[in-house]
Design a protein around this motif. Structure first.
Motif, PDB file in Angstrom:
ATOM      1  N   VAL A 186       0.843  -1.184   0.000  1.00  0.00           N
ATOM      2  CA  VAL A 186       0.000   0.000   0.000  1.00  0.00           C
ATOM      3  C   VAL A 186       0.880   1.237   0.000  1.00  0.00           C
ATOM      4  CG1 VAL A 186      -1.836   1.222   1.232  1.00  0.00           C
ATOM      5  CG2 VAL A 186      -1.790  -1.270   1.222  1.00  0.00           C
ATOM      6  N   SER A 245      -2.251   8.195  -4.593  1.00  0.00           N
ATOM      7  CA  SER A 245      -3.621   7.852  -4.986  1.00  0.00           C
ATOM      8  C   SER A 245      -3.643   6.630  -5.902  1.00  0.00           C
ATOM      9  CB  SER A 245      -4.298   9.040  -5.660  1.00  0.00           C
ATOM     10  OG  SER A 245      -3.593   9.416  -6.824  1.00  0.00           O
ATOM     11  N   GLN A 248      -5.295   1.565  -6.468  1.00  0.00           N
ATOM     12  CA  GLN A 248      -5.892   2.887  -6.573  1.00  0.00           C
ATOM     13  C   GLN A 248      -6.840   3.082  -5.405  1.00  0.00           C
ATOM     14  OE1 GLN A 248      -7.725   3.630 -10.347  1.00  0.00           O
ATOM     15  NE2 GLN A 248      -8.171   5.746  -9.858  1.00  0.00           N
ATOM     16  N   ARG A 249      -6.729   4.242  -4.793  1.00  0.00           N
ATOM     17  CA  ARG A 249      -7.653   4.583  -3.707  1.00  0.00           C
ATOM     18  C   ARG A 249      -8.987   5.008  -4.307  1.00  0.00           C
ATOM     19  NH1 ARG A 249      -5.202   4.483   0.980  1.00  0.00           N
ATOM     20  NH2 ARG A 249      -2.941   4.591   1.001  1.00  0.00           N
ATOM     21  N   ILE A 274      -9.671   0.616  -1.127  1.00  0.00           N
ATOM     22  CA  ILE A 274      -8.603   0.431  -2.095  1.00  0.00           C
ATOM     23  C   ILE A 274      -9.036  -0.613  -3.112  1.00  0.00           C
ATOM     24  CG2 ILE A 274      -6.249  -0.445  -2.417  1.00  0.00           C
ATOM     25  CD1 ILE A 274      -5.616   0.641   0.374  1.00  0.00           C
TER      26      ILE A 274
END
Length: 189
Positions: free
Chosen positions: A141, A145, A167-168, A173
């Motif tokens: 992680v 972004s 991608q957030r 996530i």
């Protein structure tokens, strides 16, 4: 040659698996005291064969066992496989899927070991291993972004390099995993 390369892509929206992982280096796995319920749908495309859709309820429950760390129990419910092309539906009975499968998962989210029940039918074991493989992932992680990384991983078919993009989103996530089997005969898929 495209026919010899099969691409498998898993889209994992990892709400329960990655919530709480704010920065690289922090790892959240299945937590004792919680049960993780998912509705799992997979479409299988095989050249020269019918496309099969599998739907089921998947339940992961962390358990304790002396000498085994990060042990998780997998239970399947309501397993249905169908073909739209040939209008065929097969529903596994509760007797066929009654035995749980156990597995261990490390701090990154990768499955280390799988423990099956000897009374399970071979095709049911394969189905359960496929579910575990779909949820097995090497989680990294980032504070960004979006991010990407590649990791060499192994499964019950052998080693392969998996490519990840993260991608957030508003819900958590989204982690996408992809591997392309260059030697489909060696990996047997």
């Amino acid at each position: 040659m495209r026919d010899r390369n099969k691409t498998v892509m898993f889209w994992l929206v990892l709400f329960g698996l990655t919530l709480g992982c704010g920065v690289a280096g922090q790892h959240a796995t299945f937590k004792l005291g919680y049960t993780y319920n998912y509705v799992f749908t997979a479409d299988t495309y095989m050249m020269g064969m019918d496309n099969i859709t599998t739907e089921m309820q998947v339940i992961f429950t962390p358990v304790t066992s002396p000498g085994v760390e990060n042990l998780v129990k997998l239970v399947l419910n309501d397993v249905t496989q169908y073909s739209k092309l040939h209008d065929v539906t097969q529903k596994l009975t509760s007797d066929q899927i009654r035995y749980p499968l156990y597995f261990t998962v490390n701090g990154h989210g990768t499955v280390d070991s799988v423990y099956t029940n000897k009374q399970d039918q071979e095709d049911v074991v394969t189905l359960k291993k496929s579910v575990v493989a779909a949820f097995s992932h090497h989680r990294q992680v980032s504070d960004e972004s979006s991010w990407s990384y590649s990791v060499k991983e192994g499964d019950h078919m052998g080693p392969s390099t998996h490519h990840y993009t993260g991608q957030r989103s508003g819900d958590g996530i989204v982690l996408k995993r992809k591997h392309t089997s260059q030697e489909d005969v060696w990996r047997k898929h």
